[in-house]
Design an enzyme around this catalytic site. Structure first.
Site, short mmCIF file in Angstrom:
data_model
loop_
_atom_site.label_atom_id
_atom_site.label_comp_id
_atom_site.label_asym_id
_atom_site.label_seq_id
_atom_site.Cartn_x
_atom_site.Cartn_y
_atom_site.Cartn_z
N ASP A 216 -12.35 -21.88 -1.03
CA ASP A 216 -12.13 -22.80 -2.10
C ASP A 216 -13.21 -23.82 -2.13
O ASP A 216 -13.30 -24.47 -3.38
CB ASP A 216 -10.84 -23.35 -2.32
CG ASP A 216 -9.56 -22.37 -2.35
OD1 ASP A 216 -9.68 -21.45 -3.41
OD2 ASP A 216 -8.77 -22.37 -1.85
N HIS B 24 -7.96 -24.04 7.32
CA HIS B 24 -7.29 -22.95 7.10
C HIS B 24 -6.29 -22.63 7.88
O HIS B 24 -6.40 -22.93 9.12
CB HIS B 24 -8.18 -21.72 6.76
CG HIS B 24 -7.77 -20.57 6.13
ND1 HIS B 24 -6.92 -19.50 6.68
CD2 HIS B 24 -7.61 -20.09 4.95
CE1 HIS B 24 -6.68 -18.60 6.03
NE2 HIS B 24 -6.85 -18.77 4.83
#
Length: 452
Positions: free
Chosen positions: A388, A329
């Site tokens: 996700d 991320h």
């Protein structure tokens, strides 16, 4: 004869000229100190504004060095862990409370929350004949495109569509938060009938159902769902409701800064979220998971899983990208708080079901990735799973089709987009206009007959 056959012009040489005329030497970005994608060299975003809505916190800078910390997601000053855990402890849903918080800045009391939830329910029905005229008559194979078109179409049904008062902005925002799930479900039913040859089943709305319940109720043929399923979906929607200065939120704020109407700004945000680099990552995770399921004989054998991961990193397996989807991320380093919450709740619901094995496989991939990355990329950079990693499998467990993974993201994130649009409207007061360094040299004009 289709349009492509009618157009006899050979586009190949034109495309070659276009590419040549658009290509820029990557070294020029460094030469002119340009932050590509508004990102610094370490991947963090360039500060482009100030907000009171959300804080995404994943590291601290100590004497110029980035020190990883457990990730934090903070809505209007409240930790996401607190918002989810308190709703969970009290046995109630949290998405409507989160929408209220994001839009208005404070948590509602019980009376305010009840009134707000009832108002959302009252705003949920679409205008008369809207589904027939705007969705059924022009079916789309992509639900996100149909949602964006439908939001733009709602402009024509709103007598106050160009009114810029904050009262009208709030009315429009609440209306779209309520209606977008219905648009999504309707567009999906039309899609599966027109393109997939399946039955189209349109259920009437149930006023007593909240947002998560409405989604499950509209998508399931028998309208049946458990309380645990509705609460899990509600949590996922709460986690997706807002996430700071992301691409689609920035898109919404850019359009808002120009003074355009709300429907145009929200439709543009949907278009930005549709991009696979933004809202479609969970689909990539599910495709990656399928690759593991097909090529790893024993999902519980960490050695076999690790071998396939190395093949993916060497671009010998998977989609050839060399990426372990769901890992990493731009801000979070040690952990993504959304992933931590979702994984815990999903594992609880999956326990004892066939799909539990798939969750354990993803957990193994998550645990092995940092070590394999260190060996493969010779880097000590901290890497963690993002939301996700598990959201696609949660949707699958809830019976939500893959066509709706990204649209589900949109019907949650509309709350954050609306909060940012109103903040930009109230405090921005200046059109967002970034600068680009022009590098084309001036040329003398050549008359048409003298050109090669």
């Amino acid at each position: 004869m289709n349009q492509q056959n009618e157009n006899m012009m050979n586009l190949k040489p034109l495309c070659d000229k276009l590419i040549a005329g658009s290509r820029i030497d990557p070294q020029l970005y460094e030469k002119f100190h340009v932050k590509r994608g508004l990102r610094r060299s370490d991947g963090t975003g360039v500060i482009a504004g100030i907000t009171k809505i959300c804080n995404v916190h994943g590291y601290v800078v100590n004497e110029g060095e980035i020190d990883p910390i457990p990730g934090e997601l903070i809505y209007r000053g409240y930790q996401i862990n607190d918002l989810v855990s308190h709703a969970e402890q009290e046995g109630r849903f949290g998405f409507e409370e989160t929408v209220y918080l994001l839009l208005l800045g404070d948590l509602p009391n019980r009376q305010e929350l009840d009134a707000f939830t009832r108002h959302l329910s009252a705003c949920r029905p679409l205008p008369e004949n809207f589904v027939v005229d705007m969705i059924l008559k022009a079916p789309s194979n992509n639900i996100m495109n149909k949602m964006a078109r439908s939001v733009l179409a709602l402009y024509s049904y709103d007598a106050e569509c160009e009114t810029k008062s904050i009262e009208n902005e709030l009315r429009t925002a609440i209306s779209l938060v309520a209606k977008l799930p219905v648009i999504m479900a309707s567009a999906y039913q039309v899609k599966r009938s027109h393109f997939d040859g399946e039955s189209m089943i349109m259920h009437p709305l149930r006023p007593e159902e909240n947002t998560a319940q409405t989604v499950l109720s509209l998508l399931r043929n028998d309208r049946q769902y458990t309380d645990a399923e509705a609460h899990l979906l509600d949590t996922l929607m709460t986690l997706h409701a807002e996430h700071g200065g992301n691409n689609s939120t920035f898109t919404c704020r850019v359009l808002t800064s120009s003074g355009t109407d709300a429907y145009s700004a929200y439709a543009a945000a949907i278009g930005a979220l549709k991009g696979p680099r933004h809202g479609g990552a969970n689909i990539k995770v599910m495709q990656m998971l399928d690759s593991f399921k097909e090529n790893v004989k024993n999902w519980e054998d960490e050695g076999q899983v690790a071998d396939h991961m190395r093949k993916i990193l060497r671009k010998e397996a998977g989609d050839g990208s060399g990426l372990i989807y769901g890992m990493g991320h731009a801000v979070y380093t040690l952990s993504d708080p959304r992933e931590v919450i979702l994984k815990r709740k999903a594992m609880e619901l999956a326990h004892g079901k066939d799909i539990e094995a798939e969750f354990r496989l993803l957990d193994t991939i998550e645990r092995l990735t940092p070590e394999i990355f260190r060996d493969f990329k010779t880097s000590d950079k901290a890497i963690c799973a993002n939301v996700d990693m598990y959201s696609g499998l949660v949707y699958k467990m809830l019976g939500i089709p893959a066509d709706l993974y990204t649209p589900m993201f949109a019907i949650s994130r509309i709350a954050g987009w609306a909060a940012h649009r109103m903040e930009e409207t109230i405090t921005g007061k200046r059109i967002i206009r970034p600068a680009y360094k022009a590098i084309a040299k001036e040329r003398a004009y050549v008359p048409l007959d003298d050109r090669d």
